[in-house]
Design an enzyme around this catalytic site. Structure first.
Site, PDB file in Angstrom:
ATOM      1  N   GLU A 188      -6.161 -11.446   3.676  1.00 21.60           N
ATOM      2  CA  GLU A 188      -5.658 -10.272   2.961  1.00 21.60           C
ATOM      3  C   GLU A 188      -6.659  -9.105   3.039  1.00 21.60           C
ATOM      4  O   GLU A 188      -6.269  -7.962   3.251  1.00 21.60           O
ATOM      5  CB  GLU A 188      -5.352 -10.656   1.496  1.00 21.60           C
ATOM      6  CG  GLU A 188      -4.908  -9.519   0.610  1.00 21.60           C
ATOM      7  CD  GLU A 188      -3.675  -8.762   1.093  1.00 21.60           C
ATOM      8  OE1 GLU A 188      -2.990  -9.218   2.016  1.00 21.60           O
ATOM      9  OE2 GLU A 188      -3.423  -7.677   0.547  1.00 21.60           O
ATOM     10  N   LYS A 197      -5.896  -5.485   4.770  1.00 25.85           N
ATOM     11  CA  LYS A 197      -6.065  -4.199   4.073  1.00 25.85           C
ATOM     12  C   LYS A 197      -6.885  -3.251   4.931  1.00 25.85           C
ATOM     13  O   LYS A 197      -6.546  -2.090   5.080  1.00 25.85           O
ATOM     14  CB  LYS A 197      -6.769  -4.367   2.712  1.00 25.85           C
ATOM     15  CG  LYS A 197      -5.963  -4.985   1.600  1.00 25.85           C
ATOM     16  CD  LYS A 197      -4.860  -4.119   1.043  1.00 25.85           C
ATOM     17  CE  LYS A 197      -3.561  -4.375   1.731  1.00 25.85           C
ATOM     18  NZ  LYS A 197      -2.655  -5.348   1.262  1.00 25.85           N
ATOM     19  N   LYS A 220       6.853   1.068   3.270  1.00 27.39           N
ATOM     20  CA  LYS A 220       6.726   0.110   2.180  1.00 27.39           C
ATOM     21  C   LYS A 220       7.633  -1.115   2.317  1.00 27.39           C
ATOM     22  O   LYS A 220       7.206  -2.219   2.104  1.00 27.39           O
ATOM     23  CB  LYS A 220       7.026   0.845   0.864  1.00 27.39           C
ATOM     24  CG  LYS A 220       6.686   0.066  -0.371  1.00 27.39           C
ATOM     25  CD  LYS A 220       5.203   0.010  -0.586  1.00 27.39           C
ATOM     26  CE  LYS A 220       4.826  -1.010  -1.639  1.00 27.39           C
ATOM     27  NZ  LYS A 220       3.429  -1.375  -1.506  1.00 27.39           N
ATOM     28  N   TRP A 260      13.153   7.402   9.557  1.00 28.77           N
ATOM     29  CA  TRP A 260      12.093   6.633  10.215  1.00 28.77           C
ATOM     30  C   TRP A 260      12.745   6.149  11.506  1.00 28.77           C
ATOM     31  O   TRP A 260      13.651   5.325  11.466  1.00 28.77           O
ATOM     32  CB  TRP A 260      11.725   5.471   9.293  1.00 28.77           C
ATOM     33  CG  TRP A 260      10.778   4.474   9.855  1.00 28.77           C
ATOM     34  CD1 TRP A 260      11.081   3.318  10.511  1.00 28.77           C
ATOM     35  CD2 TRP A 260       9.361   4.506   9.778  1.00 28.77           C
ATOM     36  NE1 TRP A 260       9.948   2.646  10.845  1.00 28.77           N
ATOM     37  CE2 TRP A 260       8.872   3.337  10.408  1.00 28.77           C
ATOM     38  CE3 TRP A 260       8.447   5.413   9.225  1.00 28.77           C
ATOM     39  CZ2 TRP A 260       7.517   3.064  10.506  1.00 28.77           C
ATOM     40  CZ3 TRP A 260       7.097   5.119   9.326  1.00 28.77           C
ATOM     41  CH2 TRP A 260       6.638   3.961   9.962  1.00 28.77           C
ATOM     42  N   CYS A 284      13.700   4.717   5.981  1.00 31.03           N
ATOM     43  CA  CYS A 284      14.441   5.955   5.690  1.00 31.03           C
ATOM     44  C   CYS A 284      14.720   6.088   4.199  1.00 31.03           C
ATOM     45  O   CYS A 284      14.660   5.115   3.452  1.00 31.03           O
ATOM     46  CB  CYS A 284      15.770   5.939   6.415  1.00 31.03           C
ATOM     47  SG  CYS A 284      15.633   5.575   8.159  1.00 31.03           S
ATOM     48  N   ASN A 308      20.628   4.592   6.339  1.00 35.01           N
ATOM     49  CA  ASN A 308      19.402   3.779   6.453  1.00 35.01           C
ATOM     50  C   ASN A 308      19.763   2.465   7.129  1.00 35.01           C
ATOM     51  O   ASN A 308      20.848   1.938   6.888  1.00 35.01           O
ATOM     52  CB  ASN A 308      18.831   3.436   5.072  1.00 35.01           C
ATOM     53  CG  ASN A 308      18.173   4.628   4.411  1.00 35.01           C
ATOM     54  OD1 ASN A 308      18.130   5.714   4.972  1.00 35.01           O
ATOM     55  ND2 ASN A 308      17.673   4.412   3.206  1.00 35.01           N
ATOM     56  N   GLY A 309      18.841   1.925   7.909  1.00 36.91           N
ATOM     57  CA  GLY A 309      19.086   0.615   8.508  1.00 36.91           C
ATOM     58  C   GLY A 309      19.588   0.738   9.932  1.00 36.91           C
ATOM     59  O   GLY A 309      19.334   1.732  10.610  1.00 36.91           O
ATOM     60  N   ARG A 367       7.858   5.910   1.352  1.00 35.28           N
ATOM     61  CA  ARG A 367       8.480   4.921   2.227  1.00 35.28           C
ATOM     62  C   ARG A 367       8.135   5.185   3.692  1.00 35.28           C
ATOM     63  O   ARG A 367       8.386   4.342   4.548  1.00 35.28           O
ATOM     64  CB  ARG A 367      10.002   4.951   2.051  1.00 35.28           C
ATOM     65  CG  ARG A 367      10.442   4.503   0.668  1.00 35.28           C
ATOM     66  CD  ARG A 367      11.869   4.893   0.399  1.00 35.28           C
ATOM     67  NE  ARG A 367      12.812   4.159   1.221  1.00 35.28           N
ATOM     68  CZ  ARG A 367      13.296   2.971   0.919  1.00 35.28           C
ATOM     69  NH1 ARG A 367      12.917   2.382  -0.183  1.00 35.28           N
ATOM     70  NH2 ARG A 367      14.162   2.379   1.696  1.00 35.28           N
ATOM     71  N   HIS A 410     -15.389 -22.730  17.756  1.00 36.36           N
ATOM     72  CA  HIS A 410     -14.414 -23.044  18.807  1.00 36.36           C
ATOM     73  C   HIS A 410     -14.005 -21.812  19.600  1.00 36.36           C
ATOM     74  O   HIS A 410     -12.970 -21.819  20.256  1.00 36.36           O
ATOM     75  CB  HIS A 410     -13.195 -23.729  18.185  1.00 36.36           C
ATOM     76  CG  HIS A 410     -13.559 -24.983  17.441  1.00 36.36           C
ATOM     77  ND1 HIS A 410     -14.033 -26.103  18.089  1.00 36.36           N
ATOM     78  CD2 HIS A 410     -13.581 -25.267  16.122  1.00 36.36           C
ATOM     79  CE1 HIS A 410     -14.307 -27.041  17.182  1.00 36.36           C
ATOM     80  NE2 HIS A 410     -14.053 -26.539  15.978  1.00 36.36           N
ATOM     81  N   GLU A 412      -4.918  -2.066   8.106  1.00 35.27           N
ATOM     82  CA  GLU A 412      -3.730  -1.231   7.931  1.00 35.27           C
ATOM     83  C   GLU A 412      -4.042   0.164   7.404  1.00 35.27           C
ATOM     84  O   GLU A 412      -3.316   1.098   7.697  1.00 35.27           O
ATOM     85  CB  GLU A 412      -2.657  -1.913   7.068  1.00 35.27           C
ATOM     86  CG  GLU A 412      -2.967  -1.975   5.602  1.00 35.27           C
ATOM     87  CD  GLU A 412      -1.859  -2.636   4.788  1.00 35.27           C
ATOM     88  OE1 GLU A 412      -0.690  -2.410   5.074  1.00 35.27           O
ATOM     89  OE2 GLU A 412      -2.199  -3.383   3.852  1.00 35.27           O
TER      90      GLU A 412
HETATM   91  C1  F6R Z   1       0.551  -4.898   3.357  1.00 38.78           C
HETATM   92  C2  F6R Z   1       1.942  -4.914   2.950  1.00 38.78           C
HETATM   93  C3  F6R Z   1       2.900  -5.675   3.778  1.00 38.78           C
HETATM   94  C4  F6R Z   1       3.941  -6.353   2.878  1.00 38.78           C
HETATM   95  C5  F6R Z   1       5.029  -6.988   3.733  1.00 38.78           C
HETATM   96  C6  F6R Z   1       6.046  -7.736   2.902  1.00 38.78           C
HETATM   97  O1  F6R Z   1      -0.241  -4.178   2.468  1.00 38.78           O
HETATM   98  O2  F6R Z   1       2.306  -4.296   1.994  1.00 38.78           O
HETATM   99  O3  F6R Z   1       2.264  -6.596   4.588  1.00 38.78           O
HETATM  100  O4  F6R Z   1       3.314  -7.316   2.100  1.00 38.78           O
HETATM  101  O5  F6R Z   1       5.687  -5.981   4.472  1.00 38.78           O
HETATM  102  O6  F6R Z   1       6.656  -6.889   1.980  1.00 38.78           O
HETATM  103  P1  F6R Z   1       7.446  -7.475   0.749  1.00 38.78           P
HETATM  104  O7  F6R Z   1       6.486  -8.141  -0.142  1.00 38.78           O
HETATM  105  O8  F6R Z   1       8.106  -6.287   0.122  1.00 38.78           O
HETATM  106  O9  F6R Z   1       8.435  -8.455   1.317  1.00 38.78           O
END
Ligand code: F6R
Length: 619
Positions: free
Chosen positions: A492, A496, A614, A84, A2, A110-111, A27, A515, A499
């Site tokens: 990683e 990417k 984010k 959100w 949010c 928020n939260g 966000r 395995h 997601e």
């Molecule tokens: C993927 C991504 C997430 C964050 C994860 C942790 O692209 O951005 O997997 O890495 O939510 O976020 P932080 O680093 O802010 O704790």
């Protein structure tokens, strides 16, 4: 998650508030709303969907007709929110702001309020009626209950009734010159302008208006008016804190000529890494991390390092584990923060716990760090955000300097985190005598070249990655294989792709293929293999042979000039040669681009993938 924006001052604020929400769009949200106070009454408008719907609902578009126009466009005080959904479905009724029984109070939150059910029952028994399914609405009713002519005191009393992690902002129709906010675990900042003040969940919401920022801490209540902000704690004791000037360039929050924030941020990686290492490598054989202020005794006696993180940050930690173990010979354990915090870990005073979180606000990582600290460990935070919660829940902070990352998929913050882990590995190696001065000097020289090599890589692989993306964009599954330091790169790269393109991926330690997972392969499966130089390259290449024998189509990321890797695969993406431990910071680049181009070919919004936001501040 949010977003909160609030304004009080001398200017009509409807458009300012909506502009603030636009800056928080990155966000992620599913509905939005605004409340404006004018002539002793509050008008509130909410809309499901994106901000265009809210703009239409308040009559901001076109000729201003056709919307349920907020009757108070000249209002100079108001609150706005992007929601959100957590408690309650995505509906107009559940969107914020929320009011009390008589619509004298409006709040945005928020939260999560954990004890909302019990509070709702109590309030209902007192005769309060509710119009939404949210936990947030009870906050408006609690303020109504506690209000006795002083909004700050009513917010404080409400704050003391709540359990959970949240930040909220409130206004009251009887106090047309005051907004009050409170913070417990979720971000809240005040912006101080000339004759006007802002409240927001993140600085970009008001950065175009003011650069003077007051960071609100957990357990604090902040009251803003035209003159500025006053902070008190939960008991009412005044807190004195100076405003800080934000030095971010406003352009940082814009796309800077790239079609998306993600592409802009991919191309900001040379700078992000250069900034992160710059003054910390002052001499040919010295790493200066004196900013950590960790005492030498502690470094000498560390028994083990534990790294806790989530998602991409976890993958940066995995690269860091190899670097620290390889160079400093200190054992490193990795833990997914959301698992660590619940498994009663054995941790104590001889452990250094490193929490990696770009936002510094991820609830699971913060909880894991706090737990370790409670048990006596020294906690080091690696974060990109000044003033974030991680900086307060740790004994030391190593900042990455990637700048603000708007795209939801982490790119430049990842490479900056990896660079920070390399610095740490070298610093520990020097302090513990894990490497001799010559080897340290060699690695430092290589590390200093990394930013230009990132630039070179982004340039040199682009066309080839686009071509590979075109030939694979409609595939339904991708497998990523790697070993040793190549494995985190695969994890990683696979994250990417899934997601931002919603294509299922799996990332495996290549030696595990036999395995079970090898059963997944058929002639249509693209297999992305990280086969950069390392002591296990030969083994990786024999795993590549195994998958090719099943007809899979292998795309290898390999070190420039590696004819073995080129021959072993169907297509190869070369990255410049560097020390093998540093190779991941280059090897990830083609995989970020591959995910990007596949998502774009599928017409997807790479900056804001579905179901993702984010900062993960709620569980
Ligand atoms: C993927 C991504 C997430 C964050 C994860 C942790 O692209 O951005 O997997 O890495 O939510 O976020 P932080 O680093 O802010 O704790």
């Amino acid at each position: 998650m949010c977003g909160i924006v609030g304004y009080v001052g001398g200017r009509p604020c409807r458009d300012l508030l909506v502009a603030g929400l636009e800056k928080l769009e990155y966000r992620g949200y599913d509905s939005a709303g605004i409340a404006l106070l004018e002539n002793g009454s509050i008008d509130t408008v909410r809309a499901v969907g994106n901000l265009a719907n809210l703009r239409a609902a308040v009559g901001m578009d076109g000729d201003g007709n056709g919307g349920v126009a907020v009757a108070a466009p000249p209002a100079t005080i108001g609150l706005a929110h992007t929601r959100w959904a957590t408690h309650g479905r995505v509906t107009e009724e559940n969107a914020h702001p929320h009011g009390d029984c008589d619509d004298r109070v409006q709040i945005v939150l928020n939260g999560i309020v954990e004890n909302h059910s019990e509070l709702r029952r109590e309030l209902a028994a007192d005769g309060h009626t509710f119009s939404s399914e949210t936990d947030a609405e009870i906050v408006a009713h609690l303020i109504e209950r506690h209000y006795d002519g002083d909004l700050t005191e009513a917010v404080r009393a409400t704050f003391n009734d709540l359990r959970g992690h949240y930040a909220f902002a409130a206004m009251h129709a009887d106090q047309p010159d005051t907004l009050v906010g409170a913070r417990q675990e979720c971000p809240l900042v005040a912006g101080l302008g000339d004759g006007e003040s802002f409240l927001a969940s993140a600085i970009p919401a008001f950065l175009a208006q003011t650069r003077d920022v007051l960071l609100i801490e957990n357990g604090e209540i902040v009251t803003i008016d035209r003159e500025g902000a006053r902070i008190t704690d939960a008991a009412g004791t005044p807190v004195s804190r100076d405003a800080e000037e934000v030095t971010w360039d406003e352009g940082t929050a814009e796309k800077g000529g790239y079609p998306t924030f993600m592409m802009k941020e991919i191309h900001e990686q040379p700078d992000a890494v250069a900034e992160t290492i710059a003054d910390r490598l002052p001499t040919t054989d010295g790493v200066d991390l004196s900013e950590l202020e960790l005492d030498d005794d502690l470094i000498a006696r560390i028994r083990r390092i534990v790294i806790v993180a989530c998602g991409t940050s976890y993958h940066a930690g995995l690269v860091g584990r190899y670097a620290i173990e390889q160079w400093a010979r200190i054992p490193v354990e990795m833990d997914i923060a959301s698992e660590y915090r619940y498994r009663d870990p054995v941790v104590g005073p001889d452990d250094l716990v490193i929490g990696i979180t770009q936002s510094g606000e991820t609830a699971d990582t913060l909880a894991a760090m706090r737990l370790a600290r409670e048990r006596g460990a020294t906690v080091l935070a690696i974060t990109n955000i000044m003033g974030s919660q991680a900086t307060r829940d740790s004994d030391a902070v190593l900042f990455t300097r990637a700048g603000l990352e708007i795209g939801v998929a982490a790119t430049k913050t990842f490479t900056a985190q990896v660079a920070a882990m390399y610095l740490l590995g070298l610093w520990l190696a020097k302090a513990r005598g894990g490497l001799g001065p010559d080897r340290i000097a060699e690695l430092i020289a290589e590390l200093k070249h990394v930013p230009s090599r990132i630039e070179e890589t982004l340039e040199s692989v682009d066309d080839r990655v686009r071509a590979i993306a075109r030939s694979h964009a409609s595939q339904r599954f991708f497998l990523y294989l790697g070993r040793n330091i190549g494995l985190p790169v695969c994890l990683e790269g696979a994250l990417k792709l899934k997601e931002i393109s919603y294509i299922p991926t799996d990332a495996y330690a290549a030696g595990e293929m036999k395995h079970g997972p090898i059963a997944l392969l058929d002639e249509s499966t693209p297999v992305v293999c990280v086969a950069t130089d390392s002591p296990v390259l030969e083994k990786v290449l024999s795993n590549v042979a195994e998958v090719r024998a099943r007809g899979a189509d292998v795309v290898a990321v390999a070190t420039e000039g590696s004819t073995e890797a080129a021959e072993a695969s169907d297509q190869v993406l070369f990255v410049p040669r560097t020390d093998w431990v540093l190779q991941p910071i280059l090897a990830i680049l083609p995989l970020q681009l591959l995910a990007y181009y596949i998502a774009r070919l599928n017409d997807l919004n790479v900056d804001q993938p579905r179901n993702l936001a984010k900062t993960v501040t709620v569980e």
